[in-house]
Design a protein around this motif. Structure first.
Motif, PDB file in Angstrom:
ATOM      1  N   GLY A 179     -69.979 -15.133 -64.092  1.00 17.65           N
ATOM      2  CA  GLY A 179     -69.141 -16.292 -63.795  1.00 17.65           C
ATOM      3  C   GLY A 179     -69.991 -17.514 -63.526  1.00 17.65           C
ATOM      4  N   ILE A 180     -69.357 -18.670 -63.628  1.00 14.86           N
ATOM      5  CA  ILE A 180     -70.036 -19.920 -63.287  1.00 14.86           C
ATOM      6  C   ILE A 180     -69.178 -20.683 -62.280  1.00 14.86           C
ATOM      7  CG2 ILE A 180     -71.310 -20.143 -65.476  1.00 14.86           C
ATOM      8  CD1 ILE A 180     -69.169 -22.216 -66.346  1.00 14.86           C
ATOM      9  N   GLY A 181     -69.827 -21.479 -61.469  1.00 13.67           N
ATOM     10  CA  GLY A 181     -69.109 -22.298 -60.494  1.00 13.67           C
ATOM     11  C   GLY A 181     -69.475 -23.750 -60.716  1.00 13.67           C
ATOM     12  N   ARG A 182     -68.635 -24.470 -61.394  1.00 12.81           N
ATOM     13  CA  ARG A 182     -68.912 -25.887 -61.659  1.00 12.81           C
ATOM     14  C   ARG A 182     -67.813 -26.739 -61.058  1.00 12.81           C
ATOM     15  NH1 ARG A 182     -70.977 -25.587 -67.878  1.00 12.81           N
ATOM     16  NH2 ARG A 182     -72.803 -24.301 -67.426  1.00 12.81           N
ATOM     17  N   ALA A 183     -68.225 -27.821 -60.410  1.00 12.58           N
ATOM     18  CA  ALA A 183     -67.255 -28.727 -59.807  1.00 12.58           C
ATOM     19  C   ALA A 183     -66.362 -29.349 -60.878  1.00 12.58           C
ATOM     20  CB  ALA A 183     -68.001 -29.823 -59.066  1.00 12.58           C
ATOM     21  N   THR A 184     -65.148 -29.709 -60.469  1.00  8.84           N
ATOM     22  CA  THR A 184     -64.234 -30.451 -61.353  1.00  8.84           C
ATOM     23  C   THR A 184     -64.169 -31.889 -60.849  1.00  8.84           C
ATOM     24  OG1 THR A 184     -62.901 -28.435 -61.494  1.00  8.84           O
ATOM     25  CG2 THR A 184     -61.913 -30.452 -62.381  1.00  8.84           C
ATOM     26  N   LEU A 185     -64.570 -32.825 -61.684  1.00  9.40           N
ATOM     27  CA  LEU A 185     -64.556 -34.236 -61.262  1.00  9.40           C
ATOM     28  C   LEU A 185     -63.157 -34.831 -61.409  1.00  9.40           C
ATOM     29  CD1 LEU A 185     -67.918 -35.542 -62.780  1.00  9.40           C
ATOM     30  CD2 LEU A 185     -67.465 -34.673 -60.485  1.00  9.40           C
ATOM     31  N   ARG A 186     -62.947 -35.947 -60.654  1.00  6.52           N
ATOM     32  CA  ARG A 186     -61.604 -36.534 -60.635  1.00  6.52           C
ATOM     33  C   ARG A 186     -61.376 -37.495 -61.801  1.00  6.52           C
ATOM     34  NH1 ARG A 186     -60.150 -38.515 -54.871  1.00  6.52           N
ATOM     35  NH2 ARG A 186     -61.945 -39.828 -55.233  1.00  6.52           N
ATOM     36  N   ASP A 187     -62.326 -38.370 -62.044  1.00  5.37           N
ATOM     37  CA  ASP A 187     -62.106 -39.409 -63.063  1.00  5.37           C
ATOM     38  C   ASP A 187     -63.441 -39.937 -63.578  1.00  5.37           C
ATOM     39  OD1 ASP A 187     -60.948 -41.306 -64.684  1.00  5.37           O
ATOM     40  OD2 ASP A 187     -60.842 -42.791 -63.069  1.00  5.37           O
ATOM     41  N   PRO A 188     -63.800 -39.647 -64.820  1.00  7.14           N
ATOM     42  CA  PRO A 188     -63.041 -38.821 -65.752  1.00  7.14           C
ATOM     43  C   PRO A 188     -63.294 -37.339 -65.482  1.00  7.14           C
ATOM     44  CG  PRO A 188     -65.048 -39.592 -66.816  1.00  7.14           C
ATOM     45  CD  PRO A 188     -65.036 -40.184 -65.434  1.00  7.14           C
TER      46      PRO A 188
END
Ligand SMILES: NC(=O)c1ccc[n+]([C@@H]2O[C@H](COP(=O)([O-])OP(=O)(O)OC[C@H]3O[C@@H](n4cnc5c(N)ncnc54)[C@H](OP(=O)(O)O)[C@@H]3O)[C@@H](O)[C@H]2O)c1
Length: 270
Positions: free
Chosen positions: A93-102
């Motif tokens: 698995g990988i753990g990558r942040a999700t950015l807001r914009d974009p």
């Protein structure tokens, strides 16, 4: 009653580091013949050597779990070496942040490809043989993060929620076939995935300890195993907590997410 794992053929994905490394090492110490799957060949070879030195049996089987053909080839190679697989642990698995914009869409897509489809490919590749033999055990390493959506972790949490629900369905579908299904949902574990986390990690565990608890749950044939229990309660309660409280607990998540992505882009080879 706890089952013995001695003599079983186990395939562990994500075995080149962290939890998967420990699962591979400890399963071999229990007498399993272990296929070690991940992309980084040198790390897999190093673990295979560690296991061999300890008197165990393991084989490095490099593959990208997000590529169905590579996963199926890994199962074929394992069968040729050790015989049919009795136990699959889809742990990669990988753990990558999700950015807001974009929104960092490539990272979001990769997260679902590896965390969700990588799990589905690995468990599905094992299934026909297990059904024919009326025995086998399918396991996924999900996460307590699958029980709620956290700011800047939307894709990761959603990928693990999908794994949880997929395995619930699979377990019910396989009832009576002789094939067991176990979902493992750990809290925080100290591994390369979490080493740069700047937010608090309550009840953080070592990979050695987490793998030991996971193997105990597998031997016991648990359906879903959430641990540690206090963090499990907190995560489940957070579903009812006001959003402001959850955001406060996560700290300045957007700045941290931007920073972690910038750091990854500066890493050699990325
Ligand atoms: N650490 C935690 O706090 C925590 C908590 C809950 C759940 N989990 C879950 O536990 C699992 C293991 O995480 P970890 O903490 O041990 O992280 P880690 O040390 O970063 O290990 C991740 C493993 O996944 C492999 N992997 C990643 N992408 C892959 C791909 N495309 N194909 C094949 N293998 C791939 C990596 O190997 P290569 O890079 O060599 O391919 C590595 O062996 C993950 O599913 C994670 O979501 C972790």
């Amino acid at each position: 009653m706890a089952r013995s794992l001695t003599g079983k053929v186990a395939l562990v994905t994500g075995a080149s580091s962290g939890i998967g490394w420990e699962l591979g090492r400890q399963l071999a110490a229990e007498g399993c013949k272990v296929a070690l799957v991940a992309r980084r060949v040198e790390q897999l070879a190093e673990l295979a050597a560690v296991i061999a030195r300890a008197g165990g049996s393991a084989e490095a089987v490099p593959a990208d779990v997000g590529d169905r053909a590579q996963v199926e080839a890994a199962f074929a190679a394992t069968k040729a070496k050790f015989g049919p697989v009795d136990l699959v642990i889809a742990n990669a698995g990988i753990g990558r942040a999700t950015l807001r914009d974009p929104v960092n869409m490539t990272d979001v897509e990769e997260t679902f490809r590896i965390n969700l489809m990588g799990t589905v490919y690995a468990l599905s590749a094992a299934l026909p043989e297990m059904l024919a033999r009326k025995s086998g055990h399918l396991v996924a390493v999900s996460s307590l993060a699958g029980y709620t959506g956290l700011p800047s972790e939307s894709a990761y949490c959603a990928s693990k929620a999908a794994v949880n629900v997929y395995l619930d369905g699979l377990r019910r579908h396989l009832r009576g076939t002789g094939v067991l299904v176990t979902t493992l949902c750990p809290g925080f574990v100290k591994t390369p995935m979490t080493e740069k986390n700047e937010h608090p990690m309550p009840q953080v565990m070592t990979a050695e300890y987490a793998a030991r608890r996971m193997i105990r749950a597998i031997r016991a044939g648990k359906k879903v195993y959430n641990f540690p229990w206090l963090l499990t309660r907190l995560v489940k309660l957070s579903g009812w907590a006001p959003d402001a409280v959850v955001n406060w607990m996560m700290g300045d998540y957007d700045a941290l997410a931007q920073k972690s992505i910038a750091e990854r882009r500066n890493e050699p080879g990325s």
